[in-house]
Design a protein around this motif. Structure first.
Motif, PDB file in Angstrom:
ATOM      1  N   SER A   1       4.830  15.387 -23.165  1.00  0.00           N
ATOM      2  CA  SER A   1       4.869  14.440 -22.002  1.00  0.00           C
ATOM      3  C   SER A   1       3.786  14.715 -20.808  1.00  0.00           C
ATOM      4  CB  SER A   1       6.301  14.554 -21.458  1.00  0.00           C
ATOM      5  OG  SER A   1       6.367  13.735 -20.184  1.00  0.00           O
TER       6      SER A   1
ATOM      7  N   HIS B   1       3.188   3.799 -12.660  1.00  0.00           N
ATOM      8  CA  HIS B   1       3.544   4.735 -13.848  1.00  0.00           C
ATOM      9  C   HIS B   1       4.862   4.202 -14.524  1.00  0.00           C
ATOM     10  CE1 HIS B   1       5.257   8.602 -15.332  1.00  0.00           C
ATOM     11  NE2 HIS B   1       4.281   8.195 -16.066  1.00  0.00           N
TER      12      HIS B   1
ATOM     13  N   GLY C   1       9.661  13.667 -22.929  1.00  0.00           N
ATOM     14  CA  GLY C   1       9.825  14.872 -22.163  1.00  0.00           C
ATOM     15  C   GLY C   1      11.290  15.099 -21.894  1.00  0.00           C
TER      16      GLY C   1
ATOM     17  N   THR D   1      13.336  13.966 -19.952  1.00  0.00           N
ATOM     18  CA  THR D   1      14.132  13.940 -18.524  1.00  0.00           C
ATOM     19  C   THR D   1      14.846  12.773 -18.338  1.00  0.00           C
ATOM     20  OG1 THR D   1      12.438  12.457 -17.743  1.00  0.00           O
ATOM     21  CG2 THR D   1      12.096  14.828 -17.175  1.00  0.00           C
TER      22      THR D   1
ATOM     23  N   GLN E   1      12.623  11.174  -5.621  1.00  0.00           N
ATOM     24  CA  GLN E   1      11.868  12.254  -5.394  1.00  0.00           C
ATOM     25  C   GLN E   1      11.590  12.561  -4.111  1.00  0.00           C
ATOM     26  OE1 GLN E   1       8.325  12.035  -7.655  1.00  0.00           O
ATOM     27  NE2 GLN E   1       9.206  12.248  -9.734  1.00  0.00           N
TER      28      GLN E   1
HETATM   29  C1  HEM Z   1       3.181   4.151 -21.980  1.00  0.00           C
HETATM   30  C2  HEM Z   1       2.629   4.975 -21.075  1.00  0.00           C
HETATM   31  C3  HEM Z   1       3.399   5.995 -20.334  1.00  0.00           C
HETATM   32  C4  HEM Z   1       4.929   6.038 -20.508  1.00  0.00           C
HETATM   33  C5  HEM Z   1       5.990   5.382 -21.196  1.00  0.00           C
HETATM   34  C6  HEM Z   1       5.083   7.418 -19.722  1.00  0.00           C
HETATM   35  C7  HEM Z   1       6.634   7.706 -19.498  1.00  0.00           C
HETATM   36  C8  HEM Z   1       6.838   9.119 -18.821  1.00  0.00           C
HETATM   37  C9  HEM Z   1       8.232   9.434 -18.603  1.00  0.00           C
HETATM   38  C10 HEM Z   1       9.375   9.130 -19.237  1.00  0.00           C
HETATM   39  C11 HEM Z   1       8.016  10.496 -17.737  1.00  0.00           C
HETATM   40  C12 HEM Z   1       9.208  11.371 -17.124  1.00  0.00           C
HETATM   41  C13 HEM Z   1       9.139  12.918 -18.022  1.00  0.00           C
HETATM   42  C14 HEM Z   1       9.845  12.494 -19.556  1.00  0.00           C
HETATM   43  O1  HEM Z   1      10.935  12.780 -19.585  1.00  0.00           O
HETATM   44  O2  HEM Z   1       8.863  12.699 -20.466  1.00  0.00           O
HETATM   45  C15 HEM Z   1       6.662  10.751 -17.579  1.00  0.00           C
HETATM   46  C16 HEM Z   1       6.322  11.759 -16.422  1.00  0.00           C
HETATM   47  C17 HEM Z   1       4.933  12.024 -16.313  1.00  0.00           C
HETATM   48  N1  HEM Z   1       3.783  11.222 -16.649  1.00  0.00           N
HETATM   49 FE1  HEM Z   1       3.895   9.575 -17.798  1.00  0.00          FE
HETATM   50  N2  HEM Z   1       4.192   7.889 -18.972  1.00  0.00           N
HETATM   51  C18 HEM Z   1       3.027   6.947 -19.577  1.00  0.00           C
HETATM   52  C19 HEM Z   1       1.828   7.225 -19.175  1.00  0.00           C
HETATM   53  C20 HEM Z   1       1.395   8.144 -18.631  1.00  0.00           C
HETATM   54  C21 HEM Z   1      -0.203   8.509 -18.225  1.00  0.00           C
HETATM   55  C22 HEM Z   1      -1.404   7.663 -18.628  1.00  0.00           C
HETATM   56  C23 HEM Z   1      -0.214   9.643 -17.405  1.00  0.00           C
HETATM   57  C24 HEM Z   1      -1.578  10.262 -16.968  1.00  0.00           C
HETATM   58  C25 HEM Z   1      -1.719  11.452 -16.799  1.00  0.00           C
HETATM   59  C26 HEM Z   1       1.242   9.940 -17.261  1.00  0.00           C
HETATM   60  C27 HEM Z   1       1.448  11.306 -16.525  1.00  0.00           C
HETATM   61  C28 HEM Z   1       2.766  11.421 -16.293  1.00  0.00           C
HETATM   62  C29 HEM Z   1       3.004  12.537 -15.170  1.00  0.00           C
HETATM   63  C30 HEM Z   1       1.982  13.366 -14.252  1.00  0.00           C
HETATM   64  C31 HEM Z   1       4.491  12.609 -15.192  1.00  0.00           C
HETATM   65  C32 HEM Z   1       5.352  13.302 -14.304  1.00  0.00           C
HETATM   66  C33 HEM Z   1       5.490  12.560 -13.074  1.00  0.00           C
HETATM   67  C34 HEM Z   1       6.619  13.477 -11.952  1.00  0.00           C
HETATM   68  O3  HEM Z   1       6.960  14.549 -12.129  1.00  0.00           O
HETATM   69  O4  HEM Z   1       6.831  12.642 -10.748  1.00  0.00           O
HETATM   70  N3  HEM Z   1       2.021   9.278 -17.847  1.00  0.00           N
HETATM   71  N4  HEM Z   1       5.892   9.706 -18.043  1.00  0.00           N
END
Ligand code: HEM
Length: 323
Positions: free
Chosen positions: A139, A258, A277, A279, A290
């Protein structure tokens, strides 16, 4: 043969001087220059290597967009950290230098926020929902560079989860603070205390690196560097504006863009789909949950209470409804 001009002769003398202490003579270096290939654009930027890094796990064409955009984001993160390091390591930091670097970081984050629709509208949902299953339990949550940007920006106490922040003792060690950081809490089942696999793997890879970084920047994160300025410097309008803008750009605007992607791909009529991931992402991701601010001193109580809300009301909801 044409005469060697005084300018060239002068340059040769300078080169001789440069190589004098290297144990090799200028003649050898000139030989090297003679046989050197001309530099090309593609070699200089390692284009072949760069373009060979989009290794998809499935045959869905849109997975390439997913990998490509994550890589683009990580490259921008690298440039952002590059600016942060220059601020943290500056020996005689001036306010204009500090402000200039902050403004660069803001521009990078703006590009990322503005381009997020590559994710929000750029992929077929049906393809995404299938290829994501091949990515479990990876994730974006595990983006080490995103966490480094946070650690460079503010002391760990400002990254401790809001609900426990006020109860942390002032003498809490870096390790104690780190254990209570918001992202760890977001990926832990609070009733059983069980961490998600995504978090466990992330910890194994990055905990030592993050702790080393947190110790290295203990009293010189961007926030502390600001706090240590003279009162006149601290009141500099451009600097305050840059710090406040950066705070909102990262902790509200980027975060909400995001979430737009998460909503588009992970919400169905039946409710939220489980994220890779693991969460409880609908609760975990919103800035109003947050409540991370890198530079809390620069916001008043009311602004902190409304953190992220105005943007949600004015921009996010409108956007979502018009889609
Ligand atoms: C279709 C595109 C995306 C979806 C559906 C998505 C979904 C998610 C979800 C649901 C989480 C929460 C952690 C989990 O349970 O997995 C997450 C966290 C995160 N994702 Fe994405 N994501 C996407 C694109 C991206 C992109 C392009 C990046 C760039 C690096 C990114 C960076 C992150 C980061 C840094 C977090 C942690 C955020 C935090 O702790 O506040 N994500 N993402």
């Amino acid at each position: 043969m044409e005469e060697i001009t005084p300018e060239i002769a002068q340059k040769v003398r300078q080169l001789e001087e440069k190589f004098k202490n290297s144990g090799q003579d200028l003649g050898s270096y000139l030989d090297g220059l003679l046989h050197d290939r001309y530099l090309t654009y593609w070699d200089y930027i390692s284009l072949d290597t760069l373009l060979s890094l989009q290794k998809t796990k499935t045959h869905f064409p849109d997975e390439e967009i997913f990998i490509g955009y994550h890589q683009i984001t990580e490259l921008f993160f690298k440039l952002i950290i590059h600016e942060q390091k220059q601020i943290v390591e500056a020996e005689n930091l001036t306010v204009p230098f500090f402000t200039e670097k902050l403004n660069r970081i803001i521009r990078y984050f703006r590009v990322l926020t503005g381009s997020f629709d590559i994710m929000i509208r750029g992929m077929e949902r049906e393809q995404f929902l299938k290829f994501r299953m091949a990515l479990l339990p990876a994730s974006g949550f595990q983006s080490g560079q995103f966490r480094m940007i946070e650690i460079y920006s503010t002391p760990l106490e400002n990254l401790v989860h809001m609900e426990i922040r006020k109860n942390m003792p002032p003498e809490a060690s870096i390790e104690d603070l780190y254990e209570n950081i918001y992202w760890k809490r977001g990926a832990t089942d609070l009733s059983s205390g069980e961490k998600t696999l995504t978090l466990k793997q992330f910890e194994e890879e990055y905990d030592p690196k993050f702790l080393a970084l947190a110790n290295r920047v203990k009293s010189k994160t961007l926030y502390q560097i600001y706090q240590q300025l003279s009162s006149e410097e601290k009141n500099n309008k451009n600097l305050i504006e840059a710090l406040r803008t950066l705070d909102v750009t990262v902790n509200v605007n980027w975060l909400l863009m995001h979430i737009g992607a998460a909503h588009r791909y992970l919400m169905s009529k039946k409710g939220a789909v489980a994220a890779t991931g693991g969460t409880n992402w609908k609760d975990f991701l919103p800035p109003s949950f947050q409540r991370i601010s890198f530079f809390p001193e620069l916001w008043n109580e009311e602004e902190m209470k409304e953190w992220g809300k105005e943007w949600v009301d004015e921009t996010f909801n409108k956007k979502m409804h018009s889609n």
